[in-house]
Design a protein around this motif. Structure first.
Motif, PDB file in Angstrom:
ATOM      1  N   GLU A  93       0.863  -1.184   0.000  1.00  0.00           N
ATOM      2  CA  GLU A  93       0.000   0.000   0.000  1.00  0.00           C
ATOM      3  C   GLU A  93       0.899   1.232   0.000  1.00  0.00           C
ATOM      4  O   GLU A  93       1.625   1.493   0.955  1.00  0.00           O
ATOM      5  CB  GLU A  93      -0.936   0.021   1.202  1.00  0.00           C
ATOM      6  CG  GLU A  93      -1.893   1.190   1.134  1.00  0.00           C
ATOM      7  CD  GLU A  93      -3.066   1.091   2.085  1.00  0.00           C
ATOM      8  OE1 GLU A  93      -3.812   2.080   2.174  1.00  0.00           O
ATOM      9  OE2 GLU A  93      -3.244   0.051   2.725  1.00  0.00           O
TER      10      GLU A  93
ATOM     11  N   ALA B 216       3.457   5.640  -7.841  1.00  0.00           N
ATOM     12  CA  ALA B 216       3.455   4.592  -8.862  1.00  0.00           C
ATOM     13  C   ALA B 216       4.855   4.294  -9.394  1.00  0.00           C
ATOM     14  O   ALA B 216       5.230   3.128  -9.545  1.00  0.00           O
ATOM     15  CB  ALA B 216       2.523   4.990 -10.006  1.00  0.00           C
TER      16      ALA B 216
ATOM     17  N   VAL C 229      -0.252  -4.575  -5.654  1.00  0.00           N
ATOM     18  CA  VAL C 229      -0.510  -3.243  -5.102  1.00  0.00           C
ATOM     19  C   VAL C 229      -1.883  -3.227  -4.443  1.00  0.00           C
ATOM     20  O   VAL C 229      -2.852  -3.754  -4.987  1.00  0.00           O
ATOM     21  CB  VAL C 229      -0.481  -2.156  -6.211  1.00  0.00           C
ATOM     22  CG1 VAL C 229      -1.076  -0.848  -5.723  1.00  0.00           C
ATOM     23  CG2 VAL C 229       0.925  -1.933  -6.702  1.00  0.00           C
TER      24      VAL C 229
ATOM     25  N   ILE D  59      -4.149  -0.321  -3.866  1.00  0.00           N
ATOM     26  CA  ILE D  59      -4.192   1.091  -4.262  1.00  0.00           C
ATOM     27  C   ILE D  59      -5.163   1.854  -3.364  1.00  0.00           C
ATOM     28  O   ILE D  59      -6.257   1.385  -3.063  1.00  0.00           O
ATOM     29  CB  ILE D  59      -4.550   1.246  -5.758  1.00  0.00           C
ATOM     30  CG1 ILE D  59      -4.278   2.680  -6.220  1.00  0.00           C
ATOM     31  CG2 ILE D  59      -5.968   0.781  -6.043  1.00  0.00           C
ATOM     32  CD1 ILE D  59      -4.252   2.839  -7.728  1.00  0.00           C
TER      33      ILE D  59
ATOM     34  N   ALA E 133      -5.975   5.840  -3.457  1.00  0.00           N
ATOM     35  CA  ALA E 133      -5.634   7.123  -4.077  1.00  0.00           C
ATOM     36  C   ALA E 133      -5.441   8.235  -3.053  1.00  0.00           C
ATOM     37  O   ALA E 133      -4.618   9.121  -3.261  1.00  0.00           O
ATOM     38  CB  ALA E 133      -6.693   7.514  -5.102  1.00  0.00           C
TER      39      ALA E 133
ATOM     40  N   VAL F 220      -3.111   4.580 -12.149  1.00  0.00           N
ATOM     41  CA  VAL F 220      -3.947   3.371 -12.151  1.00  0.00           C
ATOM     42  C   VAL F 220      -3.610   2.514 -13.364  1.00  0.00           C
ATOM     43  O   VAL F 220      -3.467   1.289 -13.252  1.00  0.00           O
ATOM     44  CB  VAL F 220      -5.451   3.722 -12.104  1.00  0.00           C
ATOM     45  CG1 VAL F 220      -6.309   2.477 -12.290  1.00  0.00           C
ATOM     46  CG2 VAL F 220      -5.799   4.430 -10.794  1.00  0.00           C
TER      47      VAL F 220
ATOM     48  N   LEU G 212      -0.169   0.820 -12.891  1.00  0.00           N
ATOM     49  CA  LEU G 212      -0.174  -0.169 -11.818  1.00  0.00           C
ATOM     50  C   LEU G 212      -1.161  -1.307 -12.060  1.00  0.00           C
ATOM     51  O   LEU G 212      -1.146  -2.294 -11.321  1.00  0.00           O
ATOM     52  CB  LEU G 212      -0.503   0.510 -10.487  1.00  0.00           C
ATOM     53  CG  LEU G 212       0.518   1.522  -9.979  1.00  0.00           C
ATOM     54  CD1 LEU G 212      -0.036   2.278  -8.783  1.00  0.00           C
ATOM     55  CD2 LEU G 212       1.831   0.840  -9.639  1.00  0.00           C
TER      56      LEU G 212
ATOM     57  N   ILE H  82      -2.511  -4.346  -9.364  1.00  0.00           N
ATOM     58  CA  ILE H  82      -3.544  -3.964  -8.394  1.00  0.00           C
ATOM     59  C   ILE H  82      -4.385  -5.178  -8.024  1.00  0.00           C
ATOM     60  O   ILE H  82      -5.016  -5.794  -8.870  1.00  0.00           O
ATOM     61  CB  ILE H  82      -4.423  -2.819  -8.936  1.00  0.00           C
ATOM     62  CG1 ILE H  82      -3.590  -1.563  -9.160  1.00  0.00           C
ATOM     63  CG2 ILE H  82      -5.566  -2.530  -7.947  1.00  0.00           C
ATOM     64  CD1 ILE H  82      -4.336  -0.429  -9.847  1.00  0.00           C
TER      65      ILE H  82
ATOM     66  N   ALA I 269      -8.478  -2.366  -3.745  1.00  0.00           N
ATOM     67  CA  ALA I 269      -8.491  -0.903  -3.627  1.00  0.00           C
ATOM     68  C   ALA I 269      -9.072  -0.503  -2.280  1.00  0.00           C
ATOM     69  O   ALA I 269      -9.980  -1.161  -1.768  1.00  0.00           O
ATOM     70  CB  ALA I 269      -9.312  -0.282  -4.751  1.00  0.00           C
TER      71      ALA I 269
ATOM     72  N   TYR J 125     -11.736   8.347  -9.574  1.00  0.00           N
ATOM     73  CA  TYR J 125     -10.958   7.225  -9.046  1.00  0.00           C
ATOM     74  C   TYR J 125     -11.616   5.892  -9.431  1.00  0.00           C
ATOM     75  O   TYR J 125     -10.985   5.000  -9.997  1.00  0.00           O
ATOM     76  CB  TYR J 125     -10.844   7.383  -7.531  1.00  0.00           C
ATOM     77  CG  TYR J 125     -10.125   6.320  -6.750  1.00  0.00           C
ATOM     78  CD1 TYR J 125      -9.017   5.641  -7.245  1.00  0.00           C
ATOM     79  CD2 TYR J 125     -10.541   6.004  -5.455  1.00  0.00           C
ATOM     80  CE1 TYR J 125      -8.353   4.684  -6.484  1.00  0.00           C
ATOM     81  CE2 TYR J 125      -9.887   5.061  -4.688  1.00  0.00           C
ATOM     82  CZ  TYR J 125      -8.801   4.395  -5.205  1.00  0.00           C
ATOM     83  OH  TYR J 125      -8.153   3.460  -4.442  1.00  0.00           O
TER      84      TYR J 125
END
Length: 195
Positions: free
Chosen positions: A74, A84, A101, A103, A105, A119, A122, A126, A129, A158
């Protein structure tokens, strides 16, 4: 270099996460979300810090691969993996199928990399989220984290980018302290998903 005690603790977490086999919902594998340590406050060589992070995470990911676990880093703006590009440099050095990842934001936007590009870059990594919000003081420093809808992050954008570039099974809401905050955050995210 790597901090041995931290590596050992992370490996124990990998083993505990592996015990979740069969109880991890729609994730492809059990998922350990790892927050890298904050950036050292004492003067240190950036290269030494990055090399130590790579050494530590390579060992943890090797253990994770053997245990059938994914490790999702994270990113956090004040941490050793703040955006990133840093994550991608890390991924190039570690080269592990287990490295993913988580993610969030609010942890790195605004950044020199626009959200859509982050995004998109990555997306192969990912795994999950997180959703919360952030606000900034007049100098541009993050001064508040709170539930979705309490800050300045554009969750519609997002979520749009997550839908466009990823196929994640979970979006986890964070930082709520009441049922009302949770329902408000849920409604914002549901509207973004439907939009």
């Amino acid at each position: 270099g790597a901090v041995t005690a931290d590596v050992e603790r992370a490996m124990c977490c990998v083993d505990k996460t592996a015990d979740l086999d069969g109880r991890f919902g729609d994730n492809t594998k059990p998922l350990l979300i790892w927050h890298p340590s904050g950036y050292p406050t004492e003067p240190a060589s950036d290269k030494v810090v990055f090399d130590g992070l790579c050494e530590a995470l390579a060992a943890v990911c090797a253990r994770a691969e053997g245990a059938g676990v994914n490790v999702a880093v994270e990113m956090t703006r004040d941490g050793t993996v703040g955006g990133a590009e840093t994550f991608l440099h890390l991924a190039d050095r570690i080269d592990s199928r287990a490295l993913k990842v988580c993610i969030d934001a609010a942890n790195f936007v605004p950044d020199r990399t626009p959200l859509e590009r982050a995004v998109r870059m990555l997306s192969p990594y990912i795994a999950i989220a997180h959703g919360k919000d952030s606000s900034f003081d007049n100098s541009g420093i993050a001064c508040h984290y709170g539930p979705t809808g309490s800050g300045t992050l554009d969750h519609e954008v997002y979520v749009r980018y997550l839908k466009k570039y990823t196929n994640i099974p979970y979006f986890v809401l964070e930082y709520y302290t009441s049922r009302e905050e949770l329902l408000r955050a849920r409604n914002i995210i549901q509207a973004a998903i439907s939009g």
